[in-house]
Design a protein around this motif. Structure first.
Motif, PDB file in Angstrom:
ATOM      1  N   TRP A 213       0.835  -1.205   0.000  1.00 44.62           N
ATOM      2  CA  TRP A 213       0.000   0.000   0.000  1.00 44.62           C
ATOM      3  C   TRP A 213       0.867   1.251   0.000  1.00 44.62           C
ATOM      4  O   TRP A 213       0.631   2.198  -0.734  1.00 44.62           O
ATOM      5  N   ARG A 214       1.897   1.256   0.835  1.00 43.47           N
ATOM      6  CA  ARG A 214       2.816   2.400   0.887  1.00 43.47           C
ATOM      7  C   ARG A 214       3.579   2.531  -0.427  1.00 43.47           C
ATOM      8  O   ARG A 214       3.816   3.632  -0.917  1.00 43.47           O
ATOM      9  N   GLY A 215       3.952   1.410  -1.018  1.00 41.23           N
ATOM     10  CA  GLY A 215       4.648   1.429  -2.305  1.00 41.23           C
ATOM     11  C   GLY A 215       3.802   2.043  -3.395  1.00 41.23           C
ATOM     12  O   GLY A 215       4.309   2.735  -4.278  1.00 41.23           O
ATOM     13  N   HIS A 216       2.495   1.830  -3.348  1.00 36.07           N
ATOM     14  CA  HIS A 216       1.604   2.440  -4.338  1.00 36.07           C
ATOM     15  C   HIS A 216       1.595   3.961  -4.184  1.00 36.07           C
ATOM     16  O   HIS A 216       1.616   4.694  -5.181  1.00 36.07           O
ATOM     17  N   GLY A 217       1.599   4.448  -2.968  1.00 32.51           N
ATOM     18  CA  GLY A 217       1.653   5.892  -2.734  1.00 32.51           C
ATOM     19  C   GLY A 217       2.964   6.497  -3.217  1.00 32.51           C
ATOM     20  O   GLY A 217       2.985   7.593  -3.782  1.00 32.51           O
ATOM     21  N   ILE A 218       4.051   5.782  -3.008  1.00 34.19           N
ATOM     22  CA  ILE A 218       5.359   6.259  -3.475  1.00 34.19           C
ATOM     23  C   ILE A 218       5.396   6.268  -4.999  1.00 34.19           C
ATOM     24  O   ILE A 218       5.935   7.188  -5.614  1.00 34.19           O
ATOM     25  N   ARG A 219       4.796   5.280  -5.623  1.00 34.27           N
ATOM     26  CA  ARG A 219       4.728   5.232  -7.086  1.00 34.27           C
ATOM     27  C   ARG A 219       3.949   6.415  -7.637  1.00 34.27           C
ATOM     28  O   ARG A 219       4.351   7.027  -8.628  1.00 34.27           O
ATOM     29  N   GLU A 220       2.844   6.767  -7.005  1.00 34.29           N
ATOM     30  CA  GLU A 220       2.058   7.925  -7.446  1.00 34.29           C
ATOM     31  C   GLU A 220       2.851   9.218  -7.303  1.00 34.29           C
ATOM     32  O   GLU A 220       2.790  10.094  -8.160  1.00 34.29           O
ATOM     33  N   ARG A 221       3.617   9.348  -6.223  1.00 24.01           N
ATOM     34  CA  ARG A 221       4.458  10.544  -6.043  1.00 24.01           C
ATOM     35  C   ARG A 221       5.553  10.576  -7.107  1.00 24.01           C
ATOM     36  O   ARG A 221       5.864  11.634  -7.652  1.00 24.01           O
ATOM     37  N   ALA A 222       6.148   9.422  -7.411  1.00 30.85           N
ATOM     38  CA  ALA A 222       7.182   9.363  -8.449  1.00 30.85           C
ATOM     39  C   ALA A 222       6.606   9.762  -9.802  1.00 30.85           C
ATOM     40  O   ALA A 222       7.247  10.489 -10.566  1.00 30.85           O
ATOM     41  N   LEU A 223       5.386   9.327 -10.093  1.00 25.01           N
ATOM     42  CA  LEU A 223       4.745   9.689 -11.361  1.00 25.01           C
ATOM     43  C   LEU A 223       4.526  11.198 -11.447  1.00 25.01           C
ATOM     44  O   LEU A 223       4.786  11.809 -12.486  1.00 25.01           O
ATOM     45  N   ALA A 224       4.084  11.820 -10.365  1.00 24.34           N
ATOM     46  CA  ALA A 224       3.884  13.276 -10.362  1.00 24.34           C
ATOM     47  C   ALA A 224       5.206  14.008 -10.563  1.00 24.34           C
ATOM     48  O   ALA A 224       5.276  15.000 -11.299  1.00 24.34           O
ATOM     49  N   LEU A 225       6.281  13.526  -9.925  1.00 21.32           N
ATOM     50  CA  LEU A 225       7.592  14.160 -10.090  1.00 21.32           C
ATOM     51  C   LEU A 225       8.116  14.004 -11.511  1.00 21.32           C
ATOM     52  O   LEU A 225       8.705  14.930 -12.073  1.00 21.32           O
ATOM     53  N   VAL A 226       7.893  12.846 -12.120  1.00 21.62           N
ATOM     54  CA  VAL A 226       8.339  12.620 -13.500  1.00 21.62           C
ATOM     55  C   VAL A 226       7.554  13.502 -14.456  1.00 21.62           C
ATOM     56  O   VAL A 226       8.122  14.080 -15.389  1.00 21.62           O
ATOM     57  N   ARG A 227       6.249  13.625 -14.244  1.00 22.43           N
ATOM     58  CA  ARG A 227       5.445  14.520 -15.101  1.00 22.43           C
ATOM     59  C   ARG A 227       5.984  15.943 -15.057  1.00 22.43           C
ATOM     60  O   ARG A 227       6.147  16.595 -16.091  1.00 22.43           O
ATOM     61  N   ARG A 228       6.247  16.428 -13.856  1.00 26.92           N
ATOM     62  CA  ARG A 228       6.748  17.799 -13.689  1.00 26.92           C
ATOM     63  C   ARG A 228       8.118  17.954 -14.350  1.00 26.92           C
ATOM     64  O   ARG A 228       8.391  18.963 -15.016  1.00 26.92           O
ATOM     65  N   HIS A 229       8.986  16.961 -14.181  1.00 28.56           N
ATOM     66  CA  HIS A 229      10.323  17.036 -14.773  1.00 28.56           C
ATOM     67  C   HIS A 229      10.254  17.001 -16.300  1.00 28.56           C
ATOM     68  O   HIS A 229      10.991  17.720 -16.973  1.00 28.56           O
ATOM     69  N   CYS A 230       9.376  16.171 -16.851  1.00 30.96           N
ATOM     70  CA  CYS A 230       9.235  16.093 -18.304  1.00 30.96           C
ATOM     71  C   CYS A 230       8.707  17.407 -18.876  1.00 30.96           C
ATOM     72  O   CYS A 230       9.141  17.831 -19.947  1.00 30.96           O
ATOM     73  N   GLU A 231       7.776  18.049 -18.183  1.00 34.26           N
ATOM     74  CA  GLU A 231       7.295  19.358 -18.642  1.00 34.26           C
ATOM     75  C   GLU A 231       8.424  20.371 -18.619  1.00 34.26           C
ATOM     76  O   GLU A 231       8.563  21.171 -19.541  1.00 34.26           O
ATOM     77  N   LYS A 232       9.245  20.336 -17.565  1.00 37.79           N
ATOM     78  CA  LYS A 232      10.348  21.284 -17.453  1.00 37.79           C
ATOM     79  C   LYS A 232      11.392  21.050 -18.540  1.00 37.79           C
ATOM     80  O   LYS A 232      11.955  22.003 -19.079  1.00 37.79           O
ATOM     81  N   MET A 233      11.642  19.800 -18.891  1.00 40.02           N
ATOM     82  CA  MET A 233      12.643  19.472 -19.902  1.00 40.02           C
ATOM     83  C   MET A 233      12.072  19.508 -21.314  1.00 40.02           C
ATOM     84  O   MET A 233      12.788  19.250 -22.276  1.00 40.02           O
ATOM     85  N   ASP A 234      10.799  19.804 -21.457  1.00 43.90           N
ATOM     86  CA  ASP A 234      10.111  19.915 -22.746  1.00 43.90           C
ATOM     87  C   ASP A 234      10.153  18.601 -23.522  1.00 43.90           C
ATOM     88  O   ASP A 234      10.474  18.566 -24.712  1.00 43.90           O
ATOM     89  N   VAL A 235       9.864  17.506 -22.816  1.00 46.30           N
ATOM     90  CA  VAL A 235       9.713  16.195 -23.451  1.00 46.30           C
ATOM     91  C   VAL A 235       8.340  15.654 -23.062  1.00 46.30           C
ATOM     92  O   VAL A 235       7.712  16.139 -22.122  1.00 46.30           O
ATOM     93  N   LEU A 236       7.885  14.642 -23.780  1.00 47.26           N
ATOM     94  CA  LEU A 236       6.560  14.076 -23.559  1.00 47.26           C
ATOM     95  C   LEU A 236       6.679  12.724 -22.872  1.00 47.26           C
ATOM     96  O   LEU A 236       7.339  11.813 -23.388  1.00 47.26           O
ATOM     97  N   LEU A 237       6.059  12.588 -21.701  1.00 44.33           N
ATOM     98  CA  LEU A 237       6.030  11.320 -20.977  1.00 44.33           C
ATOM     99  C   LEU A 237       5.079  10.382 -21.701  1.00 44.33           C
ATOM    100  O   LEU A 237       3.919  10.706 -21.931  1.00 44.33           O
ATOM    101  N   LEU A 238       5.582   9.207 -22.071  1.00 41.37           N
ATOM    102  CA  LEU A 238       4.760   8.249 -22.806  1.00 41.37           C
ATOM    103  C   LEU A 238       4.031   7.326 -21.835  1.00 41.37           C
ATOM    104  O   LEU A 238       4.548   6.996 -20.769  1.00 41.37           O
ATOM    105  N   ASP A 239       2.853   6.915 -22.210  1.00 40.84           N
ATOM    106  CA  ASP A 239       2.029   5.968 -21.464  1.00 40.84           C
ATOM    107  C   ASP A 239       1.598   6.495 -20.092  1.00 40.84           C
ATOM    108  O   ASP A 239       0.907   5.798 -19.374  1.00 40.84           O
ATOM    109  N   ASP A 240       2.034   7.681 -19.702  1.00 43.21           N
ATOM    110  CA  ASP A 240       1.668   8.290 -18.421  1.00 43.21           C
ATOM    111  C   ASP A 240       1.828   7.279 -17.293  1.00 43.21           C
ATOM    112  O   ASP A 240       0.921   7.066 -16.482  1.00 43.21           O
ATOM    113  N   ASN A 241       3.025   6.656 -17.235  1.00 44.90           N
ATOM    114  CA  ASN A 241       3.215   5.550 -16.326  1.00 44.90           C
ATOM    115  C   ASN A 241       4.676   5.464 -15.893  1.00 44.90           C
ATOM    116  O   ASN A 241       5.579   5.790 -16.648  1.00 44.90           O
TER     117      ASN A 241
END
Length: 132
Positions: free
Chosen positions: A21-49
């Motif tokens: 359960w805790r691992g799922h929460g950490i995965r969701e936080r990692a996904l949010a951080l990757v989305r933000r980083h990809c927007e900053k680097m002007d690349v497109l995150l594929l599969d949103d995963n």
């Protein structure tokens, strides 16, 4: 009646469920951080995963070895090629985000001539400095 072995098995399953359960929460936080980083680097995150690649002992910012979850993801710059990236998480805290080498598109401000750059043709046309 519950025996000590039964109680141990129940606690073992409860601990495993809590860890997942805790691992799922950490995965969701990692996904949010990757989305933000990809927007900053002007690349497109594929599969949103992001997907868990491994659990590993990595060094944190203080040089201590800690258990980290390493997630992998894919991104694209041009829409034609897929590139791989990874993010390491120390609990809820970000370790690092790495993107594979990829092409990038130059923006208009990047192609403008900076003031401190001397082009070779301009340099050749200058008169030589006076000698004393």
């Amino acid at each position: 009646m519950l025996t000590l072995a039964d109680l141990f098995i129940v606690l073992l399953f409860a601990s495993a469920a809590a860890w997942l359960w805790r691992g799922h929460g950490i995965r969701e936080r990692a996904l949010a951080l990757v989305r933000r980083h990809c927007e900053k680097m002007d690349v497109l995150l594929l599969d949103d995963n992001v997907a868990l690649r491994r659990l590993s002992l990595l060094r944190d910012a203080h040089g201590r070895r800690r258990l980290a979850r390493v997630y992998g993801f894919e991104f694209t710059v041009t829409g034609e090629q897929r590139h791989v990236g990874s993010i390491s998480m120390f609990g809820q805290h970000l370790g690092q985000i790495e993107l594979d080498a990829h092409p990038f598109s130059a923006s208009a401000e990047d192609t403008a001539k900076p003031a401190n750059v001397v082009h070779l043709n301009d340099w050749r046309q200058r008169p030589p400095p006076p000698s004393y």
